[in-house]
Write an enzyme that holds these catalytic residues in place. Structure first.
Site, PDB file in Angstrom:
ATOM      1  N   HIS A 103       0.818  -1.211   0.000  1.00 26.81           N
ATOM      2  CA  HIS A 103       0.000   0.000   0.000  1.00 26.81           C
ATOM      3  C   HIS A 103       0.854   1.263   0.000  1.00 26.81           C
ATOM      4  O   HIS A 103       0.360   2.348   0.309  1.00 26.81           O
ATOM      5  CB  HIS A 103      -0.919   0.013   1.230  1.00 26.81           C
ATOM      6  CG  HIS A 103      -1.736  -1.225   1.374  1.00 26.81           C
ATOM      7  ND1 HIS A 103      -2.601  -1.637   0.407  1.00 26.81           N
ATOM      8  CD2 HIS A 103      -1.800  -2.146   2.372  1.00 26.81           C
ATOM      9  CE1 HIS A 103      -3.177  -2.777   0.788  1.00 26.81           C
ATOM     10  NE2 HIS A 103      -2.704  -3.110   1.966  1.00 26.81           N
ATOM     11  N   HIS A 118      -6.977  -4.485  -1.405  1.00 23.42           N
ATOM     12  CA  HIS A 118      -6.339  -5.763  -1.727  1.00 23.42           C
ATOM     13  C   HIS A 118      -7.040  -6.406  -2.910  1.00 23.42           C
ATOM     14  O   HIS A 118      -6.971  -7.611  -3.112  1.00 23.42           O
ATOM     15  CB  HIS A 118      -6.403  -6.716  -0.533  1.00 23.42           C
ATOM     16  CG  HIS A 118      -6.053  -6.086   0.755  1.00 23.42           C
ATOM     17  ND1 HIS A 118      -6.981  -5.482   1.563  1.00 23.42           N
ATOM     18  CD2 HIS A 118      -4.851  -5.942   1.364  1.00 23.42           C
ATOM     19  CE1 HIS A 118      -6.365  -4.999   2.638  1.00 23.42           C
ATOM     20  NE2 HIS A 118      -5.081  -5.253   2.535  1.00 23.42           N
TER      21      HIS A 118
END
Lengths: 331, 331
Positions: free
Chosen positions: B57, B219
């Site tokens: 991330h 995700h």
């Protein structure tokens, strides 16, 4: 094509409008000449710095207009030089008694537009100088270039001339500083994928599922070789060796090391490359003392990266460390 | 798979090593517990702030360790919660008499790791509080979540608690500030492409050539709907309407507006989205007074973006405007 876009022909103006809306206190947008200008430009006490180029390389150059960097950016359409008229209008808009410096990456189209603009602006009584940037070691001549191409190393020239201008240097001195930094800056890039211009709607070139383009230009121009993808460690060698041997950089040198993303590569991979490049340089006695990791000069959504080295001395160190403020807010 | 990577299993440590090499004066890297820690942490005069989460991330959260932001980041492997042991080690490493705040995005795996770590750390005499972030309006529960997911709005919670901690607030007050900012922050995202985890080597999900995933998780978890791609103007409506109606934001509100890239989308497209979102908000009487455009919380190389709104009052404005220093150098 999957992109965030309305009318693909309006891609650049729509982006510039967003940039100005996000930075109302510091930037103004002139839609007639496609200009992004510092709200406080021109200032009588400093040389004004303008960079123009095709769009599609953001944040270069529209997103580096600000204190200590550019006074105005004059972008063309995606991968197209700005019209001469727009460059003249940019020079008028930031005309300062101390003069205007036009920065141009060395592409034939941009060179023509800016050289003509310089003549016309001078005929109007504007004091202008033009400086060409050509940091790419990949190829001698290229699809759109006689001589070397100007790529991500351009950032360091902007930073240096921006700092010198803020410090009150006159036009000749600002040009000297810019030429000096250009002369000690070397870059080479690699593409993992092609890029897709919005108005074209399909990839600009074909690259196999396991292929990379070594020495790619920032418009997808061919580089030195097309080959199978290899581990990051080998990719760093492929980029770094021609850079180091070109200047050459050597044992005892201090450098700024930039790993620049080409648009579609996440910053995690860029830091991974940085770590490898840093250690390979240190092993040769070359010390990275300033690091730059992120997107500085992109090629739309191309996955890929370039590495830039700048040889530092006390003067260049001081210029690169000078304060600057640009629209990209990171926190 | 075409990525810059050596051994895919070493992707995260190799990235963290690069991050530390690029920031030798401000960051330290502990390879044993996978920690990135501020060089000056812990400080006795401030609450220490730690965020942990899966990697992939970036810049969240390892690249926002710095003054006014995190004291340490405790990342797991790509898209995997950090082991409890690593979280405990992070709390030990930045243990301050004023206490330690653990920030956790609301995913079941992270929640378990951090709740266990909190118990163990307290048993060792460390004063700890934990704060869960859940700004994603897309879905109520999700693949890896009971309740809402924590996504890019997380940045604002970090910024606010970081500012409060630097100002000397005690742990209860820092927690109050964090909960308040989380409660006025709303996000929704859209994917144009899937992402490819390095160790998997292939895309995490399939998305047709003309399809987008609305409300995607960071995700690649499913969101609200899969649909054909539409112009940017409509995409902004699809993201903004559920955000505005959720809090709800209303006529007269001042907001921070973030357009966050998911990793593979160039910043040109993000500014184009920003301009559209800004004008749509203004048309509803909602005024963006702080703008954030760039990558804050990504999903590896996924093309896509999220929009975040934060409702501002004087207190939140002041916290977001506080100075901060993070490793990402922009000039």
């Amino acid at each position: 094509m999957k992109k965030f876009v309305n009318d693909p022909k309006q891609f650049v103006p729509d982006m510039l409008k967003g940039l100005a809306l996000a930075n109302p206190d510091t930037l103004t947008y002139d839609p007639k000449a496609n200009l992004i200008v510092r709200a406080d430009a021109p200032r009588d006490d400093k040389v004004s710095i303008v960079q123009g180029s095709g769009s599609g390389h953001e944040p270069a150059h529209v997103m580096v207009v600000g204190k200590g960097m550019l006074d105005a950016a004059c972008p063309g359409d995606v991968f197209a030089a700005p019209p001469t008229d727009y460059v003249i209008e940019a020079a008028r808009r930031v005309n300062s008694p101390k003069g205007v410096l036009l920065l141009v990456n060395n592409y034939t189209g941009d060179k023509m537009a800016f050289e003509m603009a310089e003549e016309f602006a001078e005929a109007e009584g504007i004091t202008v100088a033009t400086l060409f940037i050509d940091d790419d070691v990949a190829v001698k001549d290229s699809t759109y270039t006689i001589g070397r191409r100007g790529v991500a190393g351009n950032f360091f020239v902007i930073k240096a001339v921006g700092a010198a201008a803020e410090a009150g240097a006159d036009l000749d001195e600002v040009v000297r500083v810019g030429k000096k930094v250009n002369s000690v800056t070397r870059t080479m890039g690699v593409a993992l994928t092609a890029c897709t211009p919005p108005a074209k709607g399909s990839p600009l070139f074909e690259l196999g599922d396991d292929e990379i383009e070594v020495g790619v230009g920032i418009h997808g121009e061919p580089g030195r070789a097309r080959q199978k993808i290899v581990p990051a460690d080998e990719i760093v060698d492929i980029l770094l060796d021609p850079i180091v041997s070109d200047l050459p950089f050597s044992d005892g040198d201090e450098v700024a090391l930039m790993v620049n993303g080409l648009g579609g590569t996440p910053i995690s991979e860029l830091y991974l490359l940085y770590g490898i490049a840093h250690e390979k340089l240190v092993a040769q006695g070359i010390t990275p003392v300033r690091s730059y990791v992120g997107e500085y000069c992109t090629s739309l959504d191309m996955a890929g990266a370039s590495i830039t080295l700048v040889k530092l001395d006390d003067e260049v160190k001081e210029l690169l460390a000078a304060p600057a403020e640009i629209p990209i807010r990171t926190f």
